[in-house]
Scaffold this active site. Structure first.
Site, PDB file in Angstrom:
ATOM      1  N   HIS A   1      94.561 -44.135  18.805  1.00 55.15           N
ATOM      2  CA  HIS A   1      93.746 -43.742  19.696  1.00 55.15           C
ATOM      3  C   HIS A   1      94.161 -42.719  20.925  1.00 55.15           C
ATOM      4  O   HIS A   1      93.726 -42.174  21.477  1.00 55.15           O
ATOM      5  CB  HIS A   1      92.800 -44.781  20.307  1.00 55.15           C
TER       6      HIS A   1
ATOM      7  N   ASP B   1      92.722 -47.484   9.455  1.00 55.44           N
ATOM      8  CA  ASP B   1      92.094 -48.403  10.466  1.00 55.44           C
ATOM      9  C   ASP B   1      90.757 -48.290  10.272  1.00 55.44           C
ATOM     10  O   ASP B   1      90.217 -47.234   9.772  1.00 55.44           O
ATOM     11  CB  ASP B   1      92.559 -47.936  11.762  1.00 55.44           C
TER      12      ASP B   1
ATOM     13  N   HIS C   1      88.782 -47.720  12.686  1.00 56.25           N
ATOM     14  CA  HIS C   1      88.345 -46.927  13.697  1.00 56.25           C
ATOM     15  C   HIS C   1      88.992 -45.711  13.453  1.00 56.25           C
ATOM     16  O   HIS C   1      90.193 -45.551  13.067  1.00 56.25           O
ATOM     17  CB  HIS C   1      88.505 -47.378  15.043  1.00 56.25           C
TER      18      HIS C   1
ATOM     19  N   ASP D   1      91.642 -54.114  10.698  1.00 53.06           N
ATOM     20  CA  ASP D   1      90.484 -54.388  10.834  1.00 53.06           C
ATOM     21  C   ASP D   1      89.187 -53.918  10.112  1.00 53.06           C
ATOM     22  O   ASP D   1      88.107 -54.149  10.251  1.00 53.06           O
ATOM     23  CB  ASP D   1      89.895 -53.788  12.281  1.00 53.06           C
TER      24      ASP D   1
HETATM   25 ZN   LIG Z   1      90.708 -50.418  14.827  1.00 56.64          ZN
END
Ligand SMILES: [Zn+2]
Length: 606
Positions: free
Chosen positions: A394, A428, A430, A517
């Site tokens: 991120h 991931d 996200h 995740d």
């Molecule tokens: Zn994540």
């Protein structure tokens, strides 16, 4: 200290420099230096089938990227043989095992390509064929070296026969059976000799000369010359390889100093521990200690003022104090606040990633791990895993957030970009907004991310399908958002699309931003991938056949993180090393055994 590295192209900076050094070696070793050949090395990499052979170039270089020797191998995939065209070391490299390591690497490559033998030329060691004493002494040394591998001249053919009366000292055609073949079969040898003379010596050898040499391979069995220098009992034809699937595992204990003791802050040291518990003793992995890399590697993807801010802000904090971003000066980016902690919002994308005393140090160590693991791929390894935290995907060019401070995978991709083309695949839960931001207007690194639709999941503002890159980077960013409820089969269909795009990009290295995740019951996710799914996903990725650097991103269900990671890596390592299809590139695992020689495969004035 040196490593053997494959040169994939003639454009990336490190490879360009290496090609110039190869030319220098050629000029210093061969007189007159074959200018036309030297010129072709780079062009052949660009168009590997230029001369009907696929070309493979290895260099031996020291850690300061000085080229100490090289080997230039040709592969004929239809007839299934390899031909070692050139192998040479620097003039002042006496011994040091460079020639031997290069030849070992060449044999290993030939075996991985399933060649039915390695052929090359070696100048004659007989007085009748080579009257020059000095030259003959050199030739004997070479013959002795190759004999140790069982490689000897093919005798009883007209291969050494001059085709002009003024020629002498034409080379023997040598055969190395790679530990699998005692000698070449007759029909096969005829095809090999024809291919060598027609393609490699195109324009030099006349058709009737070629026919004469091929026809000299008569009806009887092919013979290799008797051993002359080494006792047959001391010959070792074994191909030294590293255990094919060993994955370099790089981690650093210092990650644990970064520990945010707040409820709900799931990015904690136990994550790394639970993965290590499951894999550190697993036979698939080999632990490699992390090396320290200078700040300039961070600056290759992050702005200097952002890096400086994090360093100073962390250093100023008392032990357990945390500063959460709380003012976001988004309306006027040209007026950054003076106050250090107000600046947190200037450089951050959310309100839940704090600055802490140790965040900077831990994040730097994570970068070191990612770069160390990337270096392992450059050194020839097929798989490496940087087990790091804090995660990085991120972190944007000038912003931290989402538990991330520096973008480990993007920094590693930039590093690998010195040596070849790089794709990043973010798996991931996200969106990998960090590397998307960093490479958005670039086409040299392909960024692909499969993640939960940002309408439902962090980071909410990016990860949509229509974000394709911009400027010259347009078409080099691919987002594959998936619904809030996604299972293994649905996921795999997106993964297959991602891999199709990556295959078309033809990378030399793949960086996988691995989030765990996506697993069932992860506290930050909503998907239901099982251990079996992770294994299948790993396998699909491994089947690309590209060297893979895996960088740890998210994954927070600490009870099952280790098992999930293990499943993924078991799948990744189990994928067969595919023989390269025509037109694709490959990199087989390499070895580093040492032996003393220098040598060249001659290219006589045929
Ligand atoms: Zn994540």
């Amino acid at each position: 200290m040196f490593r053997i590295r494959r040169i994939h192209d003639e454009v990336s900076p490190a490879n360009k420099a290496a090609l110039a050094q190869i030319a220098a070696i050629m000029h210093s070793r061969f007189s007159p230096a074959p200018a036309e050949e030297i010129d072709q090395f780079g062009r052949h990499l660009h168009n590997p089938f230029l001369k009907s052979f696929r070309t493979i170039l290895f260099i031996a270089e020291n850690m300061r990227q000085r080229v100490m020797g090289f080997a230039y191998l040709l592969h004929e995939p239809r007839i299934r043989f390899c031909y070692l065209d050139w192998i040479a070391t620097e003039v002042d490299t006496s011994g040091g095992g460079i020639g031997g390591a290069l030849y070992d690497r060449v044999r290993q490559e030939a075996a991985a390509l399933d060649a039915m033998g390695l052929f090359f030329e070696c100048l004659p060691d007989e007085a009748a064929l080579c009257p020059d004493d000095v030259l003959r002494t050199d030739n004997r040394k070479r013959m002795r070296f190759y004999e140790k591998y069982g490689a000897r001249p093919i005798v009883g053919t007209a291969y050494e026969k001059p085709y002009r009366p003024d020629q002498n000292c034409l080379p023997h055609l040598m055969f190395d059976g790679l530990g699998r073949f005692e000698k070449p079969e007759r029909i096969f040898l005829r095809k090999v000799v024809r291919a060598i003379l027609e393609h490699k010596y195109a324009g030099y050898a006349a058709p009737d000369y070629i026919r004469m040499v091929v026809d000299s391979i008569g009806p009887g069995p092919v013979t290799l010359r008797e051993h002359r220098y080494v006792k047959p009992s001391t010959v070792s034809t074994v191909i030294v390889t590293r255990p094919a699937g060993r994955i370099a595992l790089v981690f650093h204990d210092r990650h644990a100093v970064h520990h945010i003791h707040e409820r709900g802050y799931v990015e904690s040291p136990v994550r790394v521990r639970s993965i290590l518990r499951e894999i550190s003793a697993h036979p698939l992995f080999e632990i490699v200690p992390a090396k320290a890399f200078p700040t300039r590697f961070l600056e290759s993807v992050h702005d200097a003022d952002f890096i400086a801010f994090l360093r100073h802000a962390c250093a100023e904090l008392k032990d357990d104090r945390l500063v959460y971003p709380y003012v976001f000066p988004i309306r006027n980016k040209t007026r950054p606040p003076r106050d250090r902690f107000l600046l947190a919002g200037y450089f951050c994308i959310d309100t839940f990633t704090p600055i802490s005393r140790h965040a900077y140090a831990a994040a730097r160590k994570a970068v070191d791990c990612a770069l160390t693991a990337a270096q392992e791929l450059v050194n020839g390894r097929r798989l490496a895993y940087a087990l790091v935290r804090p995660p990085g995907h991120h972190a944007e060019r000038r912003a931290f957030g989402g538990f991330c401070y520096f973008n480990n995978n993007a920094i590693a991709a930039r590093f690998l970009g010195q040596y070849g083309r790089v794709a990043i695949l973010d798996i991931d839960y996200h969106h990998g907004n960090g590397q998307q931001d960093i490479f958005y207007d670039k086409r040299d690194v392909l960024t692909v991310s499969i993640h939960c639709d940002p309408s439902h999941a962090y980071p909410y503002f990016s990860g949509f399908r229509d974000e394709l890159g911009e400027g010259e980077g347009e078409g080099f960013n691919l987002n594959l958002p998936l619904p809030e409820k996604t299972d293994g089969p649905r996921y795999r269909s997106a993964l297959s699309s991602a891999l199709r795009r990556i295959r078309a990009f033809c990378p030399d290295f793949l960086v996988v931003a691995l989030g765990l995740d996506t697993a069932k019951d992860d506290p930050t996710g909503s998907w239901s991938l099982t251990g079996r799914d992770f294994e299948l996903n790993g396998r699909l990725i491994g089947e690309l056949g590209t060297p893979v650097l895996v960088v740890q991103e998210g994954g927070y269900r600490t009870r099952t993180l280790g098992v999930t990671a293990r499943h993924f890596f078991e799948g990744l390592a189990a994928a067969p090393i595919r023989r390269p299809a025509i037109g694709t590139r490959d990199l087989a695992p390499h070895n580093n055994s040492h032996r003393v020689i220098f040598d060249r495969a001659t290219k006589a004035a045929r």
